[in-house]
Design a protein around this motif. Structure first.
Motif, short mmCIF file in Angstrom:
data_model
loop_
_atom_site.label_atom_id
_atom_site.label_comp_id
_atom_site.label_asym_id
_atom_site.label_seq_id
_atom_site.Cartn_x
_atom_site.Cartn_y
_atom_site.Cartn_z
N LEU A 178 14.88 -2.07 3.28
CA LEU A 178 14.18 -1.93 4.56
C LEU A 178 14.51 -0.60 5.24
N SER A 182 11.89 2.36 6.05
CA SER A 182 11.67 2.84 7.42
C SER A 182 11.80 4.36 7.46
N MET A 185 8.83 5.91 5.97
CA MET A 185 7.72 5.84 6.92
C MET A 185 7.84 6.97 7.94
N PRO A 191 2.98 3.94 7.18
CA PRO A 191 3.80 2.74 6.96
C PRO A 191 3.66 2.09 5.58
N LEU A 194 6.68 0.48 3.99
CA LEU A 194 7.06 -0.86 4.47
C LEU A 194 6.36 -1.94 3.64
N THR A 195 5.09 -1.69 3.29
CA THR A 195 4.41 -2.62 2.39
C THR A 195 5.17 -2.71 1.08
N LEU A 198 8.14 -4.89 1.49
CA LEU A 198 7.77 -6.30 1.51
C LEU A 198 7.50 -6.81 0.10
#
Lengths: 218, 230
Positions: A178, A182, A185, A191, A194-195, A198
């Motif tokens: 994560l 970040s 990003m 972003p 971030l995908t 996930l």
């Protein structure tokens, strides 16, 4: 739709930042590996000790387990990482995260293992002891193998929650999935990383969710 | 002895504890407000999805069930912190800006709804088929059977696992401090920075334990009494 694809499913950005995600993935896997083993061992130890039924010690273990279950993992992590340095105890981010996750996770695993141990009939302990096995041997060869099988479903559920909780380590600047995403990003103003983060978590956690589903259906 | 004095000064400074209390109380109030809103969203959406799934509508029943399962699986497999980061920091790229409060409610509400849907579904599927047949035989429609016979029972058996899950999610709301939601933990960190003393953080930890200790005990009691676990 186009804006969504550009910002969340941008292949170019993903190619440019995949290095971040991969380093993050390895950090997260290392964190999961260390802390999961320690948490399970700690939980198992607490449950086995508790089963000896020493009055004072049991009160203490119950108090420990319930207190840790009441304390959000991030609060514990911040106490270790931000408060301890004030009394001269500096803990690196990785150690702090492993410590917080193990202390917290151990409390949950202790409850689960205890339920498993209690589900095995007392007669088995008595029989094993009569045959000359000592307490540790009885636990190791007779009770625990059965107990763990009994609690496999809650064990899986708890492990899923445990793995998800490891993402909290990013808050103390540990370069995990994560945190790295970040940063990627922020450096690309997109972003999509971030995908990516996930998706990596889903790759780790979805098999466990499927396993839980299978337990529920049986 | 100096070690003990240090611990007293930095972890349990009584003056600072009193000074920090109003701000921490504000933070606690935000935690409670956001948690109650999450529960409303989570239980509501979760129950709605479980009913939708159980109705087994003509033609769209099967794809709908598949979609609900995917929704539940993905949200159950995702760390809260990753989702809330995407919602709070990612959505503005699409021109949608959530306040920290609503970003938290949207994320945690969706996650709770996924767990709630699965728990309610378990309750609905566990009901004795004889009861459904009896209700249908006495003239109730499919929907009436679901509403008056199946659901009350399903909701009741869902209480212990749902309590567990709600406690877990409410505790996880502390993660929203990472997106600057001014809840209990965020306020404690803020005070720690101002006073260069972690006493407020220790105080927040004590507040969390005082708040959740009875709830954790209560959920264990419910589990034992109703004989199920989540």
């Amino acid at each position: 739709m186009e804006a969504f694809a550009h910002n969340f499913l941008n292949i170019n950005v993903l190619i440019r930042t995949h290095g971040f995600l991969i380093t993050g993935l390895f950090m997260t896997l290392r964190l999961i590996g260390f802390s999961l083993i320690l948490a399970m061992a700690w939980g198992l130890f607490l449950s086995v000790v508790r089963n000896v039924h020493l009055p004072g010690l049991n009160t203490f273990i119950v108090f420990y387990v319930d207190t840790l279950r009441s304390l959000p993992i991030l609060v514990l992590l911040m106490l270790i990482y931000y408060a301890l340095p004030f009394v001269g105890i500096q803990v690196p981010a990785f150690t702090a995260a492993v410590l917080a996750l193990s202390l917290n996770g151990g409390a949950y695993y202790a409850e689960i293992f205890r339920a498993g141990i209690e589900a095995i009939h007392r007669g088995q302990t008595e029989a094993a002891r009569t045959l000359g096995l000592n307490y540790i041997q009885t636990m190791r060869h007779v009770i625990l193998p059965q107990a763990i099988r009994v609690v496999l479903p809650p064990l899986t559920t708890n492990t899923l929650e445990f793995i998800k909780a490891t993402a909290a380590a990013s808050v103390v600047a540990l370069p995990d999935i994560l945190r790295q995403a970040s940063q990627a990003m922020n450096s690309t103003f997109n972003p999509t990383p971030l995908t990516g983060a996930l998706v990596l978590y889903l790759l780790i956690c979805l098999p466990l969710v499927q396993l839980i589903r299978r337990f529920e259906n049986n | 002895m100096s070690g003990l004095a240090e611990i007293g000064k930095y972890f349990f400074d009584p003056q600072l504890m009193v000074k920090a209390l109003p701000t921490l109380a504000n933070g606690l109030w935000v935690t409670v407000k956001v948690s109650v809103t999450i529960m409303g969203v989570g239980f509501g959406v979760g129950l709605f999805l479980a009913i939708l799934r159980a109705l087994d509508l003509k033609y769209i029943g099967k794809p709908l069930r598949f979609l609900i399962d995917v929704y539940a699986d993905v949200l159950r497999a995702s760390p809260y912190l990753v989702l809330v980061t995407i919602v709070y920091y990612g959505a503005p790229f699409l021109g949608v800006r959530f306040s920290p409060f609503w970003a938290t409610v949207a994320t945690f509400g969706a996650c709770l709804s996924a767990f709630a849907e699965e728990i309610f579904r378990g309750g609905i599927e566990a009901i004795d088929k004889g009861q459904i047949e009896a209700a249908r035989a006495s003239g109730l429609s499919n929907f009436q059977t679901l509403w008056y016979v199946v659901l009350p029972w399903a909701v009741m058996v869902s209480v212990p696992p749902l309590t567990n899950r709600t406690i877990a999610i409410t505790k996880a709301v502390s993660l929203a401090s990472a997106i600057t939601l001014p809840e209990l933990l965020k306020q404690a960190r803020h005070l720690q920075a101002i006073y260069a003393n972690p006493t407020p953080l220790v105080e927040a930890a004590i507040i969390y334990v005082l708040l959740f200790f009875p709830l954790v005990r209560f959920s264990l009691y419910l589990e034992k009494r109703m004989g199920s676990s989540g």
